[in-house]
Motif scaffolding. Structure first.
Motif, short mmCIF file in Angstrom:
data_model
loop_
_atom_site.label_atom_id
_atom_site.label_comp_id
_atom_site.label_asym_id
_atom_site.label_seq_id
_atom_site.Cartn_x
_atom_site.Cartn_y
_atom_site.Cartn_z
N PHE A 146 0.83 -1.20 0.00
CA PHE A 146 0.00 0.00 0.00
C PHE A 146 0.87 1.26 0.00
O PHE A 146 0.60 2.21 -0.74
N LYS A 150 1.16 4.01 -3.02
CA LYS A 150 0.91 5.43 -2.78
C LYS A 150 2.08 6.28 -3.25
O LYS A 150 1.89 7.34 -3.88
N ASN A 151 3.31 5.85 -2.98
CA ASN A 151 4.49 6.63 -3.38
C ASN A 151 4.70 6.61 -4.89
O ASN A 151 5.24 7.58 -5.45
N LEU A 155 -1.94 3.91 -6.56
CA LEU A 155 -3.06 3.62 -5.68
C LEU A 155 -4.38 3.88 -6.40
O LEU A 155 -4.51 4.82 -7.19
N ASP A 156 -5.35 3.04 -6.13
CA ASP A 156 -6.69 3.16 -6.70
C ASP A 156 -6.66 3.13 -8.22
O ASP A 156 -7.27 3.97 -8.90
N MET A 236 -6.27 -1.46 -1.98
CA MET A 236 -5.81 -0.45 -2.92
C MET A 236 -6.95 0.28 -3.64
O MET A 236 -6.81 1.45 -3.98
#
Length: 296
Positions: A146, A150-151, A155-156, A236
């Motif tokens: 996760f 994100k980094n 994400l998503d 995610m």
């Protein structure tokens, strides 16, 4: 009677010895009973699931359970397909599973070919580190995955799922394919080198055709794991339009907790691609076993 027609002692013993020793009737009956019981235990839940998917809600919880729906209806399937963007989620899962499977099998076959055919410094250490990843439970990697997603801006998103699905399946696929490619006689590889074939030609025209059984196995395993994966997708994906099918079925069941016929119908629709993939690649698996033999 001539001496040639007199049977020798070994021939007489061979005639007295039974060609095949049959088991006792009791043991044979016990094996059949055990097999039948095992089949019934494994098949009954699936048969009940199929039966319930064709039943109206009023007949779902009847006792004793009805394994033959009466009356039968397809309303659950029509409602599952036409409600809550089910086809969109089905398409999302299909895109993710097919893309992740194709990339994973291709990359892992290249890695396996390198580990099986090339000699370089640290090869065994790298392979052991790769295999060590198989000992780590996937649930323990949810938080690191996760954070990485994100980094990296994944994400998503469906491409983010594809990246992590590929990364999660590389170790097992490389392990399976390396063992198979290492068993291919090195003389074939050397003969192609004499003819001027480079590493890519030997990989594409020699190793991959002979590795069809292992490739089929890796494809089936990878597609199943990607198609059925739930925890990482739940972690995610937050946008409803990007949900995969397992997330959709979970939400579907939450929104219709008592409509088991509807839930089972959606689950059976989700099983169809898995059955198709298994049947298709099982055929190639058997074909590879019969046509990929190497004469020494």
């Amino acid at each position: 009677m001539s001496a040639a027609s007199i049977p020798t002692a070994p021939q007489q013993q061979a005639r007295r010895r039974p060609a095949h020793r049959e088991g006792s009737p009791a043991a044979t009956a016990f094996r059949y009973v055990a097999l039948i019981v095992g089949v019934v235990i494994m098949v009954t839940p699936f048969v009940y699931m199929v039966s319930t998917s064709f039943q109206a809600q009023a007949y779902v919880l009847t006792l004793p359970p009805q394994f033959i729906p009466n009356p039968a209806t397809t309303a659950n399937y029509l409602q599952a397909i036409t409600s809550q963007n089910f086809l969109l989620y089905f398409g999302n899962s299909l895109i993710v599973a097919v893309a992740a499977t194709a990339i994973s099998v291709l990359v892992s076959s290249m890695m396996a070919f390198a580990f099986a055919r090339f000699s370089f410094r640290g090869k065994e250490l790298l392979f052991r580190i790769l295999i060590a990843g198989l000992t780590i439970p996937a649930v323990m990697l949810l938080i690191p995955q996760f954070v990485l997603a994100k980094n990296w801006g994944l994400l998503d998103s469906l491409p983010g799922l594809i990246v992590f699905y590929v990364a999660g399946s590389l170790a097992l696929n490389t392990f399976l394919l390396r063992g198979f490619l290492a068993s291919v006689p090195g003389e074939l590889d050397q003969a192609m080198q004499v003819d001027g074939a480079g590493a890519w030609t030997r990989y594409w025209r020699l190793s991959l055709p002979l590795a069809r059984p292992a490739l089929a196995t890796a494809t089936i395993f990878t597609f199943l794991s990607c198609w059925d994966e739930f925890p990482l997708a739940l972690t995610m994906i937050s946008t409803p339009e990007r949900r995969t099918l397992p997330l959709a079925i979970a939400a579907f069941q939450g929104a219709n907790a008592t409509q088991w016929g509807l839930v089972f119908a959606a689950s059976l629709i989700a099983v169809v691609p898995v059955i198709i993939v298994f049947l298709v690649f099982q055929r190639y698996f058997v074909q590879g076993l019969t046509a990929g033999a190497v004469k020494g």
